[in-house]
Structure formats: C-alpha cells, structure tokens
Design a protein around this motif. Structure first.
Motif, PDB file in Angstrom:
ATOM      1  N   GLN A  70       0.834  -1.192   0.000  1.00 28.71           N
ATOM      2  CA  GLN A  70       0.000   0.000   0.000  1.00 28.71           C
ATOM      3  C   GLN A  70       0.874   1.249   0.000  1.00 28.71           C
ATOM      4  OE1 GLN A  70      -3.285   0.152  -0.122  1.00 28.71           O
ATOM      5  NE2 GLN A  70      -3.794  -1.990   0.147  1.00 28.71           N
ATOM      6  N   GLY A  71       0.580   2.199  -0.860  1.00 29.51           N
ATOM      7  CA  GLY A  71       1.314   3.463  -0.887  1.00 29.51           C
ATOM      8  C   GLY A  71       2.768   3.269  -1.251  1.00 29.51           C
ATOM      9  N   GLU A  72       3.646   3.738  -0.382  1.00 33.13           N
ATOM     10  CA  GLU A  72       5.081   3.684  -0.647  1.00 33.13           C
ATOM     11  C   GLU A  72       5.772   2.505   0.035  1.00 33.13           C
ATOM     12  OE1 GLU A  72       6.315   7.497   0.832  1.00 33.13           O
ATOM     13  OE2 GLU A  72       6.043   8.442  -1.121  1.00 33.13           O
ATOM     14  N   THR A  73       5.005   1.579   0.600  1.00 36.17           N
ATOM     15  CA  THR A  73       5.587   0.444   1.303  1.00 36.17           C
ATOM     16  C   THR A  73       6.059  -0.611   0.314  1.00 36.17           C
ATOM     17  OG1 THR A  73       4.133   0.844   3.179  1.00 36.17           O
ATOM     18  CG2 THR A  73       5.199  -1.304   3.066  1.00 36.17           C
ATOM     19  N   VAL A  74       7.301  -1.051   0.506  1.00 43.75           N
ATOM     20  CA  VAL A  74       7.909  -2.053  -0.366  1.00 43.75           C
ATOM     21  C   VAL A  74       8.549  -3.111   0.524  1.00 43.75           C
ATOM     22  CG1 VAL A  74       9.660  -2.450  -2.129  1.00 43.75           C
ATOM     23  CG2 VAL A  74       8.423  -0.298  -2.088  1.00 43.75           C
ATOM     24  N   SER A  75       8.433  -4.365   0.115  1.00 40.50           N
ATOM     25  CA  SER A  75       9.137  -5.429   0.832  1.00 40.50           C
ATOM     26  C   SER A  75       9.914  -6.260  -0.181  1.00 40.50           C
ATOM     27  CB  SER A  75       8.167  -6.297   1.632  1.00 40.50           C
ATOM     28  OG  SER A  75       7.261  -6.938   0.772  1.00 40.50           O
ATOM     29  N   PHE A  76      11.046  -6.744   0.257  1.00 38.75           N
ATOM     30  CA  PHE A  76      11.914  -7.578  -0.575  1.00 38.75           C
ATOM     31  C   PHE A  76      12.835  -8.344   0.336  1.00 38.75           C
ATOM     32  CE2 PHE A  76      13.720  -3.376  -0.117  1.00 38.75           C
ATOM     33  CZ  PHE A  76      15.039  -3.598   0.204  1.00 38.75           C
ATOM     34  N   LYS A  77      13.657  -9.205  -0.240  1.00 38.86           N
ATOM     35  CA  LYS A  77      14.600  -9.985   0.549  1.00 38.86           C
ATOM     36  C   LYS A  77      16.016  -9.678   0.089  1.00 38.86           C
ATOM     37  CE  LYS A  77      11.354 -13.661   1.490  1.00 38.86           C
ATOM     38  NZ  LYS A  77      11.005 -15.061   1.284  1.00 38.86           N
ATOM     39  N   VAL A  78      16.922  -9.585   1.064  1.00 41.64           N
ATOM     40  CA  VAL A  78      18.344  -9.364   0.776  1.00 41.64           C
ATOM     41  C   VAL A  78      19.061 -10.665   1.075  1.00 41.64           C
ATOM     42  CG1 VAL A  78      20.417  -8.091   1.432  1.00 41.64           C
ATOM     43  CG2 VAL A  78      18.235  -6.910   1.278  1.00 41.64           C
ATOM     44  N   THR A  79      19.909 -11.095   0.142  1.00 46.81           N
ATOM     45  CA  THR A  79      20.616 -12.352   0.292  1.00 46.81           C
ATOM     46  C   THR A  79      22.099 -12.183   0.015  1.00 46.81           C
ATOM     47  OG1 THR A  79      20.669 -14.670  -0.381  1.00 46.81           O
ATOM     48  CG2 THR A  79      20.177 -13.051  -2.100  1.00 46.81           C
ATOM     49  N   ASP A  80      22.876 -13.088   0.591  1.00 54.61           N
ATOM     50  CA  ASP A  80      24.296 -13.167   0.263  1.00 54.61           C
ATOM     51  C   ASP A  80      24.593 -14.557  -0.301  1.00 54.61           C
ATOM     52  OD1 ASP A  80      24.123 -14.727   2.522  1.00 54.61           O
ATOM     53  OD2 ASP A  80      25.558 -13.579   3.691  1.00 54.61           O
ATOM     54  N   SER A  81      23.573 -15.208  -0.837  1.00 56.17           N
ATOM     55  CA  SER A  81      23.595 -16.553  -1.421  1.00 56.17           C
ATOM     56  C   SER A  81      23.746 -17.641  -0.368  1.00 56.17           C
ATOM     57  CB  SER A  81      24.710 -16.689  -2.466  1.00 56.17           C
ATOM     58  OG  SER A  81      24.509 -15.787  -3.503  1.00 56.17           O
ATOM     59  N   ASN A  82      23.812 -17.266   0.887  1.00 59.24           N
ATOM     60  CA  ASN A  82      23.894 -18.240   1.971  1.00 59.24           C
ATOM     61  C   ASN A  82      22.670 -18.115   2.871  1.00 59.24           C
ATOM     62  OD1 ASN A  82      24.977 -20.237   3.604  1.00 59.24           O
ATOM     63  ND2 ASN A  82      26.221 -18.826   4.785  1.00 59.24           N
ATOM     64  N   GLU A  83      22.337 -16.899   3.260  1.00 58.45           N
ATOM     65  CA  GLU A  83      21.173 -16.607   4.093  1.00 58.45           C
ATOM     66  C   GLU A  83      20.370 -15.482   3.456  1.00 58.45           C
ATOM     67  OE1 GLU A  83      20.073 -18.099   6.825  1.00 58.45           O
ATOM     68  OE2 GLU A  83      21.769 -19.446   7.132  1.00 58.45           O
ATOM     69  N   THR A  84      19.103 -15.374   3.853  1.00 54.94           N
ATOM     70  CA  THR A  84      18.210 -14.348   3.320  1.00 54.94           C
ATOM     71  C   THR A  84      17.514 -13.648   4.481  1.00 54.94           C
ATOM     72  OG1 THR A  84      17.849 -15.666   1.339  1.00 54.94           O
ATOM     73  CG2 THR A  84      16.258 -13.937   1.779  1.00 54.94           C
ATOM     74  N   VAL A  85      17.395 -12.310   4.374  1.00 57.31           N
ATOM     75  CA  VAL A  85      16.719 -11.518   5.402  1.00 57.31           C
ATOM     76  C   VAL A  85      15.614 -10.710   4.731  1.00 57.31           C
ATOM     77  CG1 VAL A  85      16.987  -9.651   7.074  1.00 57.31           C
ATOM     78  CG2 VAL A  85      18.782 -11.351   6.834  1.00 57.31           C
ATOM     79  N   PRO A  86      14.357 -10.832   5.214  1.00 53.04           N
ATOM     80  CA  PRO A  86      13.280 -10.005   4.658  1.00 53.04           C
ATOM     81  C   PRO A  86      13.441  -8.547   5.097  1.00 53.04           C
ATOM     82  CG  PRO A  86      12.442 -11.418   6.412  1.00 53.04           C
ATOM     83  CD  PRO A  86      13.880 -11.777   6.223  1.00 53.04           C
ATOM     84  N   VAL A  87      13.131  -7.635   4.166  1.00 54.78           N
ATOM     85  CA  VAL A  87      13.285  -6.205   4.410  1.00 54.78           C
ATOM     86  C   VAL A  87      11.993  -5.500   4.052  1.00 54.78           C
ATOM     87  CG1 VAL A  87      14.563  -4.120   3.759  1.00 54.78           C
ATOM     88  CG2 VAL A  87      15.750  -6.310   3.877  1.00 54.78           C
ATOM     89  N   THR A  88      11.580  -4.537   4.882  1.00 51.65           N
ATOM     90  CA  THR A  88      10.470  -3.653   4.519  1.00 51.65           C
ATOM     91  C   THR A  88      11.000  -2.233   4.520  1.00 51.65           C
ATOM     92  OG1 THR A  88       9.712  -3.404   6.806  1.00 51.65           O
ATOM     93  CG2 THR A  88       8.688  -5.148   5.494  1.00 51.65           C
ATOM     94  N   PHE A  89      10.452  -1.431   3.604  1.00 56.44           N
ATOM     95  CA  PHE A  89      10.886  -0.045   3.470  1.00 56.44           C
ATOM     96  C   PHE A  89       9.681   0.790   3.095  1.00 56.44           C
ATOM     97  CE2 PHE A  89      12.500   3.333   0.562  1.00 56.44           C
ATOM     98  CZ  PHE A  89      13.185   4.080   1.507  1.00 56.44           C
ATOM     99  N   LYS A  90       9.523   1.925   3.765  1.00 60.08           N
ATOM    100  CA  LYS A  90       8.439   2.843   3.432  1.00 60.08           C
ATOM    101  C   LYS A  90       9.084   4.118   2.904  1.00 60.08           C
ATOM    102  CE  LYS A  90       4.182   4.858   5.020  1.00 60.08           C
ATOM    103  NZ  LYS A  90       3.168   4.896   6.052  1.00 60.08           N
ATOM    104  N   GLY A  91       8.912   4.352   1.636  1.00 53.52           N
ATOM    105  CA  GLY A  91       9.513   5.504   0.993  1.00 53.52           C
ATOM    106  C   GLY A  91       9.701   5.236  -0.486  1.00 53.52           C
ATOM    107  N   VAL A  92      10.411   6.124  -1.130  1.00 53.06           N
ATOM    108  CA  VAL A  92      10.665   6.003  -2.556  1.00 53.06           C
ATOM    109  C   VAL A  92      12.013   5.323  -2.753  1.00 53.06           C
ATOM    110  CG1 VAL A  92      10.953   7.275  -4.713  1.00 53.06           C
ATOM    111  CG2 VAL A  92       9.325   8.086  -3.001  1.00 53.06           C
ATOM    112  N   LEU A  93      12.008   4.239  -3.519  1.00 52.99           N
ATOM    113  CA  LEU A  93      13.248   3.519  -3.793  1.00 52.99           C
ATOM    114  C   LEU A  93      14.105   4.286  -4.789  1.00 52.99           C
ATOM    115  CD1 LEU A  93      11.840  -0.099  -4.154  1.00 52.99           C
ATOM    116  CD2 LEU A  93      13.295   0.748  -2.327  1.00 52.99           C
TER     117      LEU A  93
END
Length: 147
Positions: A70-93
């Motif tokens: 909704q709105g400017e909220t974005v979620s994605f995952k950051v990985t280093d090919s070994n582990e993954t961490v979910p990320v949420t961000f509210k703003g303009v990418l």
C-alpha cells in the motif's frame, strides 16, 4: 626566575593535553549516533543484533522477492547466497534499485524483519558497495564484472 618559567611551561603543556583529551572525548560522543556497522544476511542470522540497534544490511536483492504494498511500502529480501533476510521499506526507492542488484539498507531488526529507513542502490552496472563485495567474497560467491 627559572622556576617560574619551568612552572609556566608545565602548566601550558598540561592545559594543552587536557584540551586535547576533551576534544577527543567530545568527537567520540558526537559520532556515537552516526556510526552504523555493516552486516551481511549471514551475520544477521547467526549473530542477531541487539534490540533497537541501527546497522547497515547489505547484499543482493533476491530475484522474485520484490513486492509493492500500500502506498510507498515495499518489501523484498536481501541475500548473500547463503542466508536471506526479509526487508520492509516505506519511501521512494532509488531509480537504480532492481532485483539481483547490490543494495545497502540502513535500519534495524523488528522481529525477523529488517525495517529500513534508507536504501542505497548501485549507481551503474559495475558498481557494488565495498562492504557487499567483501561479504560476497567471504561467502565465496562473488563474481567480478567483466570489463
């Protein structure tokens, strides 16, 4: 007379030394809030940060993980090919933010999700933040871009 000169010199040296120590203490105190340590997803999962600790999370945006909310909220995952961490961000990418690209996010963990307050993306096709490159090299998955 000689004793007075010697006393004055010692006083000036001590005063200078005290001023130097005071300035170093003030600089360290002022920088306390501005220091953000870098961590890879593997480091975040193996050694969880303390609550409310602000740090930088870096790695690659996992392909297929980008979801716009909704709105400017974005979620994605950051990985280093070994582990993954979910990320949420509210703003303009940033304009150059993309799946599979390098990213460094500043924020803090809330539960198992990293809540980012700032997102930095690579600025051209060959740039990747030094911290991300070092982290990928440690994992053994870094591939240097062709020149």
């Amino acid at each position: 007379m000689k004793g007075l000169k010697k006393t004055r010199r010692i006083q000036i040296i001590l005063l200078t030394f005290a001023a130097l120590i005071a300035s170093v203490v003030l600089m360290v105190y002022a920088m306390q809030d501005g220091i953000n340590f870098f961590r890879s997803p593997t480091q975040v999962t193996t050694e969880p940060p303390s609550p409310n600790e602000v740090f930088r999370l870096g790695g690659l945006v996992e392909v297929g993980s980008l979801q716009r909310g909704q709105g400017e909220t974005v979620s994605f995952k950051v990985t280093d090919s070994n582990e993954t961490v979910p990320v949420t961000f509210k703003g303009v990418l940033p304009d150059l933010f993309a799946e599979g690209a390098g990213v460094v996010a500043t924020g803090q963990m809330q539960g198992d999700t990293f809540v980012a307050s700032e997102i930095l993306a690579k600025h051209d096709e060959t740039y990747m933040p030094k911290e991300v490159i070092d982290s990928l090299k440690e994992q053994g998955v870094y591939v240097a871009p062709s020149q």
